[in-house]
Design a protein around this motif. Structure first.
Motif, PDB file in Angstrom:
ATOM      1  N   MET A 152      47.250  34.814  46.714  1.00 55.94           N
ATOM      2  CA  MET A 152      47.468  35.728  45.694  1.00 55.94           C
ATOM      3  C   MET A 152      48.459  36.840  46.234  1.00 55.94           C
ATOM      4  SD  MET A 152      46.862  37.067  42.560  1.00 55.94           S
ATOM      5  CE  MET A 152      45.660  35.908  41.788  1.00 55.94           C
ATOM      6  N   ASP A 153      49.493  36.875  45.812  1.00 59.52           N
ATOM      7  CA  ASP A 153      50.326  38.150  46.286  1.00 59.52           C
ATOM      8  C   ASP A 153      50.312  39.349  45.516  1.00 59.52           C
ATOM      9  OD1 ASP A 153      52.461  38.981  47.747  1.00 59.52           O
ATOM     10  OD2 ASP A 153      53.951  38.698  46.219  1.00 59.52           O
ATOM     11  N   CYS A 154      49.055  40.029  45.775  1.00 66.73           N
ATOM     12  CA  CYS A 154      48.670  41.162  45.012  1.00 66.73           C
ATOM     13  C   CYS A 154      48.255  42.146  46.143  1.00 66.73           C
ATOM     14  CB  CYS A 154      47.495  40.872  43.963  1.00 66.73           C
ATOM     15  SG  CYS A 154      46.450  42.213  43.504  1.00 66.73           S
ATOM     16  N   ILE A 155      48.609  43.339  46.163  1.00 66.61           N
ATOM     17  CA  ILE A 155      48.319  44.205  47.149  1.00 66.61           C
ATOM     18  C   ILE A 155      46.770  44.632  47.427  1.00 66.61           C
ATOM     19  CG2 ILE A 155      48.753  46.300  45.957  1.00 66.61           C
ATOM     20  CD1 ILE A 155      50.305  47.281  48.612  1.00 66.61           C
ATOM     21  N   PHE A 156      46.100  44.646  46.106  1.00 64.15           N
ATOM     22  CA  PHE A 156      44.735  44.935  46.271  1.00 64.15           C
ATOM     23  C   PHE A 156      44.006  43.804  46.746  1.00 64.15           C
ATOM     24  CE2 PHE A 156      44.652  48.615  43.076  1.00 64.15           C
ATOM     25  CZ  PHE A 156      45.492  49.483  43.913  1.00 64.15           C
ATOM     26  N   CYS A 157      44.469  42.513  46.430  1.00 62.43           N
ATOM     27  CA  CYS A 157      43.568  41.212  46.903  1.00 62.43           C
ATOM     28  C   CYS A 157      43.960  41.129  48.541  1.00 62.43           C
ATOM     29  CB  CYS A 157      44.219  40.185  46.465  1.00 62.43           C
ATOM     30  SG  CYS A 157      43.522  39.755  44.677  1.00 62.43           S
ATOM     31  N   LYS A 158      45.033  41.774  48.974  1.00 59.45           N
ATOM     32  CA  LYS A 158      45.389  41.712  50.412  1.00 59.45           C
ATOM     33  C   LYS A 158      44.431  42.788  51.021  1.00 59.45           C
ATOM     34  CE  LYS A 158      50.066  39.984  50.362  1.00 59.45           C
ATOM     35  NZ  LYS A 158      51.346  40.489  50.191  1.00 59.45           N
ATOM     36  N   ASN A 176      37.181  40.224  42.921  1.00 58.49           N
ATOM     37  CA  ASN A 176      38.021  39.349  42.262  1.00 58.49           C
ATOM     38  C   ASN A 176      39.086  39.847  41.356  1.00 58.49           C
ATOM     39  OD1 ASN A 176      36.029  37.307  42.690  1.00 58.49           O
ATOM     40  ND2 ASN A 176      34.829  37.753  41.055  1.00 58.49           N
ATOM     41  N   HIS A 177      40.163  39.065  41.457  1.00 57.17           N
ATOM     42  CA  HIS A 177      41.521  39.438  40.634  1.00 57.17           C
ATOM     43  C   HIS A 177      41.232  39.387  39.425  1.00 57.17           C
ATOM     44  CE1 HIS A 177      45.892  40.575  40.451  1.00 57.17           C
ATOM     45  NE2 HIS A 177      45.541  39.494  39.770  1.00 57.17           N
ATOM     46  N   TYR A 178      41.251  40.438  38.750  1.00 56.96           N
ATOM     47  CA  TYR A 178      41.470  40.574  37.150  1.00 56.96           C
ATOM     48  C   TYR A 178      42.447  41.740  37.012  1.00 56.96           C
ATOM     49  CZ  TYR A 178      36.664  38.621  37.430  1.00 56.96           C
ATOM     50  OH  TYR A 178      35.519  37.920  37.778  1.00 56.96           O
ATOM     51  N   PRO A 228      48.834  45.542  39.242  1.00 50.50           N
ATOM     52  CA  PRO A 228      48.220  44.485  38.433  1.00 50.50           C
ATOM     53  C   PRO A 228      46.819  43.952  38.710  1.00 50.50           C
ATOM     54  CG  PRO A 228      49.981  43.278  39.366  1.00 50.50           C
ATOM     55  CD  PRO A 228      49.884  44.895  39.958  1.00 50.50           C
ATOM     56  N   HIS A 229      45.867  44.756  39.453  1.00 47.04           N
ATOM     57  CA  HIS A 229      44.640  44.436  39.618  1.00 47.04           C
ATOM     58  C   HIS A 229      43.799  45.398  39.163  1.00 47.04           C
ATOM     59  CE1 HIS A 229      41.896  42.476  42.875  1.00 47.04           C
ATOM     60  NE2 HIS A 229      41.207  43.323  42.346  1.00 47.04           N
ATOM     61  N   ALA A 230      42.866  45.165  38.296  1.00 45.75           N
ATOM     62  CA  ALA A 230      42.078  46.383  37.638  1.00 45.75           C
ATOM     63  C   ALA A 230      41.436  47.344  38.620  1.00 45.75           C
ATOM     64  CB  ALA A 230      41.207  45.692  36.674  1.00 45.75           C
TER      65      ALA A 230
HETATM   66 ZN    ZN Z   1      44.557  41.099  42.972  1.00 52.56          ZN
END
Ligand code: ZN
Ligand code: AMP
Length: 136
Positions: A1-7, A44-46, A95-97
């Motif tokens: 998942m290319d999301c900075i907060f998931c990283k 979790n990514h929401y 876009p990660h709550a």
């Molecule tokens: Zn995320």
């Protein structure tokens, strides 16, 4: 998942973590409104608050409360704002709550109440009914 907060959750990029448990992470915002500005996220990514399952929001709210108490204690701030942006129009950039926990000091220059608007006659009641009927 290319999301900075998931990283950040996966520790692929550095962050200043203040709290972590099985489902939640709290870390310092890299561009704070005031020093100590902290973000609390579900692991979790929401994308928005509406995407977080109801059964997970209670636990996240507990973490938000505890981190807010800690930020207040650690910064000595007399006040705390908890904000949460959903969608571009609401200035959600990541876009990660996430919940913003912002320590507030008298005279810090942040004055949200200056932006308040007024209802026309009857508009408040119409708005109340619409929202009330939209609640599941
Ligand atoms: Zn995320
Ligand atoms: P929002 O506008 O509600 O989406 O807020 C996103 C927040 O994430 C902003 O306040 C940013 O300063 C913060 N932010 C973005 N990237 C990072 C990062 N790598 N580490 C910590 N905070 C970040």
């Amino acid at each position: 998942m290319d999301c900075i907060f998931c990283k950040i959750v996966r520790k692929e990029i550095p962050s200043s973590i203040v709290y972590e448990d099985r489902g939640s992470l709290a870390f310092l915002d890299i561009s704070p409104l005031n020093k100590g500005h902290t973000l609390v996220i579900p692991k979790n990514h929401y994308e928005t608050i509406a995407d977080i399952p109801e059964k997970e929001i209670g636990e996240l709210a507990r973490v938000v409360r505890n981190v807010a108490i800690a930020v207040k204690k650690a910064t000595g701030a007399p006040g705390i704002n908890i904000t949460q942006n959903n969608g571009r129009a609401a200035e959600q950039l990541v876009p990660h709550a996430h919940f913003h926990i912002i320590p507030r000091f008298g005279g810090d220059g942040i004055i949200l109440s200056h932006l308040k608007k007024k209802y026309e006659s009857g508009e408040m009641e119409k708005t109340r009914v619409k929202i009330s009927e939209a609640i599941d």
